[in-house]
Design an enzyme around this catalytic site. Structure first.
Site, short mmCIF file in Angstrom:
data_model
loop_
_atom_site.label_atom_id
_atom_site.label_comp_id
_atom_site.label_asym_id
_atom_site.label_seq_id
_atom_site.Cartn_x
_atom_site.Cartn_y
_atom_site.Cartn_z
CB CYS A 138 42.81 38.51 -12.97
SG CYS A 138 42.13 37.80 -11.45
CG HIS A 139 42.66 41.47 -8.96
ND1 HIS A 139 42.69 40.10 -8.82
CD2 HIS A 139 41.66 41.89 -8.16
CE1 HIS A 139 41.75 39.72 -7.97
NE2 HIS A 139 41.11 40.79 -7.55
CD GLU A 170 38.27 41.06 -5.48
OE1 GLU A 170 38.85 40.23 -4.75
OE2 GLU A 170 38.88 41.74 -6.33
#
Length: 237
Positions: A138-139, A170
């Protein structure tokens, strides 16, 4: 033979981020799913963060993301997950030689601290140099912003294929303007900055993870399990 070990990194950032006033931090299932996957396969797991502290992303506690057995494990203070979390380490308390996999969990908090988390990056680089696997979901690929390959001195992701949370995602979440206002790099920004090839899923919420040698990445919370599985497979190969 000593059991294989995984170092599971968490963001230390835990502050207001979302427009509704909720805090970001660690996205629960992006730590829980990999943890349970590694434990099921017989790995020992230690948690680490740059400061030795962490907090939860408050949106990740919603029923849409945390339910069923996940919610049970999370709320049970005696679960393997919570007992291990209680012993979270700082990088200074960790010997990279003890671990075969470095796994960067996520939550938007990682965009704040992973690029500056030099001690975490050093450990990840060391594990990779030792022939281990570096993975991020993910991030989590924010950890690659400044992470170098010790053997070449070049960016670890340079010339490699990675994935991670999409810019489209996002925008759908409505945080793209927040990221711009806070001057935070998205995963796609990081890939571009360091000469990596960013591979996107068909849909931003699909379970999608990829392997490039000993580098493994996944795109979102739904991909946390498959990213962990790929990490184990990459180690075997």
């Amino acid at each position: 033979m000593a059991p294989k070990k995984v170092l599971l990194a968490l963001t230390s950032y835990n502050d207001v981020f979302y427009s509704d006033g909720a805090k970001t931090g660690v996205f629960v299932v992006e730590a829980l799913h990999p943890f349970n996957t590694f434990r099921k396969e017989g790995f020992e797991v230690d948690f680490v963060s740059e400061t030795g502290k962490f907090g939860w992303d408050e949106h990740s506690l919603a029923k849409d993301f945390l339910n069923g057995q996940d919610e049970t494990d999370f709320k049970n203070k005696d679960s393997d997950f919570n007992k291990t979390l209680a012993k979270i380490k700082t990088p200074k308390e960790v010997n990279a030689d003890d671990y075969q996999i470095f796994f960067a969990s996520a939550g938007h908090g990682t965009l704040f601290d992973y690029p500056k988390a030099k001690d975490l990056q050093d450990i990840a680089s060391e594990i990779y140099a030792n022939g281990g696997v570096v993975a991020a979901v993910c991030h989590g690929p924010a950890i690659f912003d400044g992470l170098t390959d010790k053997k070449t001195g070049r960016p670890l992701i340079e010339g490699k294929s990675i994935t991670g949370f999409t810019d489209v995602g996002e925008t759908i979440l409505g945080v793209d303007s927040i990221l711009k206002a806070k001057n935070l790099a998205t995963v796609e920004d990081v890939a571009k900055k360091y000469g990596a090839k960013y591979l996107a899923p068909v849909g931003p919420w699909d379970d999608y993870s990829i392997t490039d040698g000993r580098l493994v990445t996944g795109v979102n919370p739904a991909s946390a399990h498959s990213t962990a599985v790929r990490s184990i497979d990459a180690l075997k190969n």
